[in-house]
Design an enzyme around this catalytic site. Sequence first.
Site, short mmCIF file in Angstrom:
data_model
loop_
_atom_site.label_atom_id
_atom_site.label_comp_id
_atom_site.label_asym_id
_atom_site.label_seq_id
_atom_site.Cartn_x
_atom_site.Cartn_y
_atom_site.Cartn_z
N TRP A 102 -13.45 -8.23 23.33
CA TRP A 102 -13.78 -8.91 22.07
C TRP A 102 -13.85 -7.92 20.93
CZ3 TRP A 102 -12.52 -13.63 21.84
CH2 TRP A 102 -12.68 -14.50 22.93
N ASP A 172 -21.37 -8.67 16.78
CA ASP A 172 -20.90 -9.91 17.40
C ASP A 172 -21.89 -10.22 18.52
OD1 ASP A 172 -19.68 -11.95 18.78
OD2 ASP A 172 -17.76 -10.92 19.06
N LYS A 196 -22.16 -20.79 23.29
CA LYS A 196 -22.65 -20.10 24.48
C LYS A 196 -24.15 -20.28 24.64
CE LYS A 196 -18.51 -17.58 24.43
NZ LYS A 196 -17.72 -16.71 23.57
#
Length: 360
Positions: A102, A172, A196
């Site tokens: 990511w 993030d 999530k």
Amino acid sequence: MKRIINFSAGPATLPLTVLQQVQEELLDWRGSGMSVMEMSHRDKEFMSIAAEAEKDLREVAGIPANYKVLFMQGGATAQFSLIPLNLLRGKAGADYVLTGDWGKKAAKECGKYGKANVAASSESEKFTKVPDRASWKLDPDAAYVHITTNETIHGVQFQDTPDTGGVPLVADMSSDILSRPIDISKFGLIYGGAQKNIGPAGVTIVIVRDDLIGQAAAMTPGVFDYKAVADNESMLNTPACFSWYVSGLVFKWIKNEGGLAAIGARNQRKSSLLYDYIDAQDFYKNPVAKKDRSWMNVPFTLPNPELDAEFLKGAKAASLSGLKGHRAVGGMRASLYNAMTEAGVATLVDYMKEFVRTRG
Ligand SMILES: *Cc1c(COP(=O)(O)O)cnc(C)c1O
């Protein structure tokens, strides 16, 4: 009703009581005669839902008054572009510390708008650790330092917030936001998609220090200019109303569970249950450095990939779902987000033991 034990990496399991409340309110939200899905975002009903969600999020996460909370769309992936567009502020580039795929994606997007300097990376070690802070090559003139606090695919998590001096830290937190207490004031910006740890896909939470906004690059799409979003209370255009509403219910659920301290303690116990078992035998393996192991996503491999399909088949029969690992890593991955119960993890460990007993 039969509910599976859902270890999916995202979208992911939600608290049952929240889903039940959504069900109860679905056709007639608190006497309004309509569903939240049918409300105008300008109506007082939805305005109250939106404001209460922000208030509860601020309380739960301890967000200082000089931070804006934005409820955006486009997921964390859109933020990979919006962060450099909004935060480069005329500087040449930003630093990225890579601990997984990511972070790599985030750096690649930054490269379209400025220089994305890889200040540190554990890629040569297959992203099995956080590079030691002493090895980071930070640029004091960088617009910000970007980290991924939890790399969802590799199961690598920062267990401490790194000190980046005067350069704003951007994180993030898609897969560990609200999973334990953190000191927001150590960050310039935090972002994460809801799907999530927070709620249904659609909303992306951005928490940003207010002195960092208002200098977006001229080419920034108007709807993605953080200052404009903040000035319009995230309602420059139609927001992801339903996701925002369910996220608000999850913030209240966190409060009722005892807040982030209680949630964090439970998340630590859940992950320890699984790691302690993995470390105590040699059939299953987790490759991540112990100090950097994620409380949220636990990848593990079996001795032979040919056993994977059988493992998953037996898991399904035991109502254990979403365990197939990411293709980049292989094997299995158990995601243990806030709504996963301790009993759910215990059931997984029991199944893993049983699988070794019959197939090991
Ligand atoms: C899931 C995830 C993303 C991508 O999120 P989208 O909302 O699908 O764009 C980015 N970063 C991390 C760490 C993730 O876990």
